[in-house]
Structure formats: C-alpha cells, structure tokens
Design a protein around this motif. Structure first.
Motif, PDB file in Angstrom:
ATOM      1  N   MET A  52       0.907  -1.216   0.087  1.00 10.60           N
ATOM      2  CA  MET A  52      -0.079   0.044   0.080  1.00 10.60           C
ATOM      3  C   MET A  52       0.910   1.223  -0.062  1.00 10.60           C
ATOM      4  SD  MET A  52      -2.887   1.376   2.766  1.00 10.60           S
ATOM      5  CE  MET A  52      -3.535  -0.321   2.719  1.00 10.60           C
ATOM      6  N   GLY A  53       0.423   2.191  -0.787  1.00  9.10           N
ATOM      7  CA  GLY A  53       1.266   3.483  -0.837  1.00  9.10           C
ATOM      8  C   GLY A  53       1.263   4.554   0.025  1.00  9.10           C
ATOM      9  N   ILE A  54       1.466   4.380   1.438  1.00 12.85           N
ATOM     10  CA  ILE A  54       1.118   5.350   2.316  1.00 12.85           C
ATOM     11  C   ILE A  54       2.552   6.115   2.375  1.00 12.85           C
ATOM     12  CG2 ILE A  54       1.101   5.896   4.840  1.00 12.85           C
ATOM     13  CD1 ILE A  54      -0.729   3.380   5.048  1.00 12.85           C
ATOM     14  N   SER A  55       2.509   7.528   1.798  1.00  9.57           N
ATOM     15  CA  SER A  55       3.436   8.495   1.819  1.00  9.57           C
ATOM     16  C   SER A  55       4.375   8.573   3.184  1.00  9.57           C
ATOM     17  CB  SER A  55       3.015   9.739   1.177  1.00  9.57           C
ATOM     18  OG  SER A  55       4.048  10.686   1.016  1.00  9.57           O
TER      19      SER A  55
ATOM     20  N   ALA B 255      -4.782  10.303  13.256  1.00  8.58           N
ATOM     21  CA  ALA B 255      -5.126  10.139  11.782  1.00  8.58           C
ATOM     22  C   ALA B 255      -5.082   8.575  11.770  1.00  8.58           C
ATOM     23  CB  ALA B 255      -4.235  10.730  10.845  1.00  8.58           C
ATOM     24  N   LEU B 256      -5.977   8.018  11.150  1.00  6.47           N
ATOM     25  CA  LEU B 256      -6.105   6.706  10.774  1.00  6.47           C
ATOM     26  C   LEU B 256      -6.812   6.544   9.244  1.00  6.47           C
ATOM     27  CD1 LEU B 256      -9.130   6.020  11.625  1.00  6.47           C
ATOM     28  CD2 LEU B 256      -8.136   5.647  13.813  1.00  6.47           C
ATOM     29  N   VAL B 257      -6.570   5.467   8.893  1.00  7.04           N
ATOM     30  CA  VAL B 257      -7.173   5.188   7.378  1.00  7.04           C
ATOM     31  C   VAL B 257      -8.591   4.673   7.555  1.00  7.04           C
ATOM     32  CG1 VAL B 257      -6.838   3.842   5.133  1.00  7.04           C
ATOM     33  CG2 VAL B 257      -4.817   4.847   6.551  1.00  7.04           C
ATOM     34  N   ARG B 258      -9.531   5.097   6.890  1.00  2.40           N
ATOM     35  CA  ARG B 258     -10.793   4.522   6.741  1.00  2.40           C
ATOM     36  C   ARG B 258     -11.076   4.658   5.193  1.00  2.40           C
ATOM     37  NH1 ARG B 258     -14.062   4.453  11.117  1.00  2.40           N
ATOM     38  NH2 ARG B 258     -13.338   5.388  12.855  1.00  2.40           N
ATOM     39  N   PHE B 259     -12.183   3.735   4.878  1.00  2.00           N
ATOM     40  CA  PHE B 259     -12.679   3.745   3.514  1.00  2.00           C
ATOM     41  C   PHE B 259     -13.755   4.694   3.179  1.00  2.00           C
ATOM     42  CE2 PHE B 259     -11.001  -0.804   4.082  1.00  2.00           C
ATOM     43  CZ  PHE B 259     -10.091  -0.787   3.377  1.00  2.00           C
ATOM     44  N   ALA B 260     -13.480   5.576   1.908  1.00  2.00           N
ATOM     45  CA  ALA B 260     -14.410   6.441   1.860  1.00  2.00           C
ATOM     46  C   ALA B 260     -15.775   6.009   1.652  1.00  2.00           C
ATOM     47  CB  ALA B 260     -14.020   7.158   0.260  1.00  2.00           C
ATOM     48  N   GLU B 261     -15.910   4.649   0.897  1.00  2.00           N
ATOM     49  CA  GLU B 261     -17.143   4.311   0.501  1.00  2.00           C
ATOM     50  C   GLU B 261     -18.054   4.100   1.569  1.00  2.00           C
ATOM     51  OE1 GLU B 261     -14.641   3.939  -2.649  1.00  2.00           O
ATOM     52  OE2 GLU B 261     -14.395   3.420  -0.606  1.00  2.00           O
ATOM     53  N   ASP B 262     -17.594   3.389   2.616  1.00  2.00           N
ATOM     54  CA  ASP B 262     -18.477   3.235   3.877  1.00  2.00           C
ATOM     55  C   ASP B 262     -17.901   3.729   5.366  1.00  2.00           C
ATOM     56  OD1 ASP B 262     -16.200   1.561   4.675  1.00  2.00           O
ATOM     57  OD2 ASP B 262     -17.082  -0.422   3.779  1.00  2.00           O
TER      58      ASP B 262
ATOM     59  N   TRP C 189      -4.025   1.212  -4.779  1.00  2.00           N
ATOM     60  CA  TRP C 189      -5.351   0.526  -4.502  1.00  2.00           C
ATOM     61  C   TRP C 189      -6.244   0.590  -5.773  1.00  2.00           C
ATOM     62  CZ3 TRP C 189      -8.125  -1.519  -0.076  1.00  2.00           C
ATOM     63  CH2 TRP C 189      -7.233  -1.708   0.923  1.00  2.00           C
ATOM     64  N   GLU C 190      -5.753   0.661  -7.008  1.00  2.00           N
ATOM     65  CA  GLU C 190      -6.422   0.725  -8.093  1.00  2.00           C
ATOM     66  C   GLU C 190      -7.208  -0.452  -8.438  1.00  2.00           C
ATOM     67  OE1 GLU C 190      -3.383   3.804  -7.763  1.00  2.00           O
ATOM     68  OE2 GLU C 190      -3.160   1.581  -7.674  1.00  2.00           O
ATOM     69  N   TRP C 191      -6.753  -1.754  -7.773  1.00  2.00           N
ATOM     70  CA  TRP C 191      -7.299  -2.925  -8.236  1.00  2.00           C
ATOM     71  C   TRP C 191      -8.610  -2.979  -7.304  1.00  2.00           C
ATOM     72  CZ3 TRP C 191      -7.720  -5.482  -3.596  1.00  2.00           C
ATOM     73  CH2 TRP C 191      -6.656  -4.855  -2.497  1.00  2.00           C
ATOM     74  N   SER C 192      -8.748  -2.290  -6.281  1.00  2.00           N
ATOM     75  CA  SER C 192      -9.820  -2.467  -5.363  1.00  2.00           C
ATOM     76  C   SER C 192     -11.156  -1.672  -5.384  1.00  2.00           C
ATOM     77  CB  SER C 192      -9.289  -2.177  -3.868  1.00  2.00           C
ATOM     78  OG  SER C 192     -10.307  -2.157  -2.937  1.00  2.00           O
TER      79      SER C 192
END
Length: 172
Positions: free
Chosen positions: A1-4, A37-44, A88-91
């Motif tokens: 995963m590409g986390i800068s 900060a934490l990572v969430r999915f934009a969709e849900d 994440w282009e595949w997801s």
C-alpha cells in the motif's frame, strides 16, 4: 500500500521496542494530544486496521502499526497524512486518511501523563501471549493501541489485568 513516508521497521517483544523507542516514548509525557489520523474507506467509513495509527503530540507524531501475531513498528514524523494513499487501483474501496474516531476524539486536547509498554501475559495458553501494546495515560482515561492478532486494535478504559506494565514515563 502506498502510504507516503511510511517505512515500517517491525520489532518483536517488549525489550526490543523499549531499547529502540523507550527514550522517545518517555519524552512524550507532558505533551498534549493535538490530533490523530487513521485510514478509513471513503465508501463506507470503515476503519482499515492494517494501516498505521498516527498520534500527534504537539508536533511530535508517533506512528503505530502492528503486523502478524507479534510485530510492532513505531515511526516518528515520517508519514504524510495529507497525501493520497496509492496502490489501490485494483480495489473497489478507496482508503483515505481520517481524523475522526469516537475512541480517540475524547483524548484530543488533553495532556499525556504517562506512557507504558504493555506485554500481554494471560494465565493460560493464548495465541497473543507476549504481544506488545502501547498505553497512553491521560487524566480523562487510558488509551491503548494493541495487537489485534495481525492488525491494530484500539482500546480505552482500565488496563486489563492480563497485561504486564513496562513504564516508559511517569504514570499514575
């Protein structure tokens, strides 16, 4: 995963974590938690617990990430949470940085009283035996980032008795 900026360096066991990061963890005492900060999915809006949890203590950012059954990576001021997450282009889901979480929000603005490394040591056989959590003590309560058996797990409240405390800074 590409986390800068994320370049994990995983350690195993409380002694390895204390040797590599104990002094810096202790130096956080007295600082105010100014954000996270934490990572969430934009969709849900679901939290993606495999990604680092970033805590900002007045400009000193601690990056916490558990992996597998016993690995913990701590980083300092490297992750760029304003940069888009790539790869994440595949997801069908889109991960993005978020500054909202009901478990963490109540600690923002409060001064850190102490930090401890906690080692999970239950009475019987347990797959998580020996895993390391970080506990942050504030006047308003306790926050732990623990190993969820291959990802991060956020806990609040009193410290479970199965943990052995290895104090890094003064704790009440």
């Amino acid at each position: 995963m590409g986390i800068s900026g994320f370049e994990p360096s995983h350690l195993v066991g409380v002694d390895a974590v204390r040797q590599a990061h104990g002094t810096r963890l202790a130096a956080l005492a007295g600082r105010r938690l100014t954000g996270f900060a934490l990572v969430r999915f934009a969709e849900d809006g679901d939290w993606y617990a495999d990604c680092p949890v970033v805590l900002d203590f007045e400009g000193t950012r601690l990056e916490i990430c558990h992996r597998t059954l016993d690995e913990l990576s701590l980083g300092w001021n490297t992750i760029r949470t304003r940069a888009a997450i790539t790869g994440w282009e595949w997801s069908e889901l889109t991960p993005q940085w978020s500054d909202r979480d009901e478990r963490l929000e109540g600690f923002v603005g409060h001064r850190l009283l102490g930090v401890a490394l906690l080692e999970w040591r239950p009475g019987g056989r347990d797959l998580a035996d020996g895993t390391v959590a970080l506990e942050f003590v504030f006047a308003v309560g306790r926050l732990r980032i623990a190993n969820g058996l291959d990802e991060n797990h956020i806990e609040v409240g009193p410290t479970p008795p199965e943990y052995v405390r290895h104090t890094q800074a003064p704790a009440p």
